[in-house]
Design a protein around this motif. Structure first.
Motif, short mmCIF file in Angstrom:
data_model
loop_
_atom_site.label_atom_id
_atom_site.label_comp_id
_atom_site.label_asym_id
_atom_site.label_seq_id
_atom_site.Cartn_x
_atom_site.Cartn_y
_atom_site.Cartn_z
N ALA A 1 1.13 -1.61 0.00
CA ALA A 1 0.02 0.55 -0.39
C ALA A 1 0.93 1.07 0.29
N ILE A 2 2.03 1.23 0.71
CA ILE A 2 2.94 2.49 0.52
C ILE A 2 3.28 2.61 -0.16
N VAL A 3 3.31 1.72 -0.92
CA VAL A 3 4.30 1.99 -2.71
C VAL A 3 3.33 1.89 -3.03
N SER B 1 5.65 9.51 -8.29
CA SER B 1 6.54 9.03 -9.07
C SER B 1 6.32 7.67 -8.94
N SER B 2 6.54 7.54 -11.00
CA SER B 2 6.52 5.56 -10.72
C SER B 2 8.11 5.22 -10.46
N PRO B 3 8.72 6.00 -11.08
CA PRO B 3 10.47 5.80 -10.80
C PRO B 3 10.74 5.50 -9.50
N VAL B 4 10.32 6.64 -8.25
CA VAL B 4 10.26 6.74 -7.07
C VAL B 4 9.43 5.29 -6.42
N ALA B 5 8.90 4.96 -6.91
CA ALA B 5 7.84 3.28 -6.79
C ALA B 5 8.77 2.30 -6.81
N GLY B 6 9.23 2.42 -8.17
CA GLY B 6 9.86 1.68 -8.41
C GLY B 6 11.42 1.50 -7.52
N LEU B 7 11.76 2.07 -7.38
CA LEU B 7 12.98 2.28 -7.00
C LEU B 7 12.55 1.77 -4.99
N VAL B 8 11.66 2.34 -4.79
CA VAL B 8 11.46 1.56 -3.32
C VAL B 8 10.72 -0.06 -3.55
N TYR B 9 10.24 -0.08 -4.11
CA TYR B 9 10.21 -1.29 -4.07
C TYR B 9 11.30 -2.17 -4.51
N GLY B 10 11.62 -2.35 -5.29
CA GLY B 10 13.59 -2.47 -5.94
C GLY B 10 14.19 -2.97 -5.53
N ALA B 11 14.02 -1.83 -4.52
CA ALA B 11 15.67 -1.71 -4.02
C ALA B 11 15.81 -1.93 -2.30
N PHE B 12 14.19 -0.92 -1.96
CA PHE B 12 14.46 -0.35 -0.18
C PHE B 12 13.64 -2.89 -0.02
N PRO B 13 14.29 -3.07 0.91
CA PRO B 13 14.27 -4.10 1.30
C PRO B 13 12.96 -4.16 2.08
#
Length: 135
Positions: free
Chosen positions: A38-40, A48-60
């Motif tokens: 939900a946060i993502v 932002s889609s790029p920020v969402a992708g970063l948070v989902y893909g890079a922040f574990p």
């Protein structure tokens, strides 16, 4: 002196767990996992889609939660196994996302992107199961 820890091999044991305990555990983990997604989702939808992708893909976030649960329920040796297999399985995730991304670049319909990525994921998952999990 450094002492190498010897962990027992992981087992898929079942214990006498009641349905009530299973449902309580499921509900707790469902809420935490849902909160992470939900946060993502909010970041994606409103920022932002790029920020969402970063948070989902890079922040574990999911891995941190699963590591914590593993540590408290099964101990440090199982955390080592979780970490190892999460690292190895990341290749499947990256391949899946890479296929979808490549097909988006060709303006292919998302359905076909996901079908191809899923087919490749299943084949790779079968190999992973037989060669990495069956050590």
């Amino acid at each position: 002196n450094y002492v190498k820890r010897v962990c027992p091999p992981p087992t898929m044991t079942t214990t006498n767990v009641s349905w009530s305990e299973l449902l309580t555990a499921f509900g707790k983990h469902f809420l935490v996992g849902g909160a992470i997604i939900a946060i993502v989702g909010v970041i994606l939808e409103h920022f932002s889609s790029p920020v969402a992708g970063l948070v989902y893909g890079a922040f574990p976030l999911g891995f941190i939660y699963l590591f914590w649960v593993t540590y408290h329920t099964k101990g440090l040796c199982e955390c080592s196994m979780l970490s190892k297999h999460t690292l190895l399985a990341t290749v499947l995730f990256v391949t899946y996302v890479g296929i979808v991304w490549a097909m988006c670049k060709t303006e292919c319909h998302p359905l076909w992107s996901f079908l191809l990525a899923t087919a490749v994921f299943i084949v790779m998952g079968i190999f992973y199961y037989h060669y990495a999990l069956e050590e």
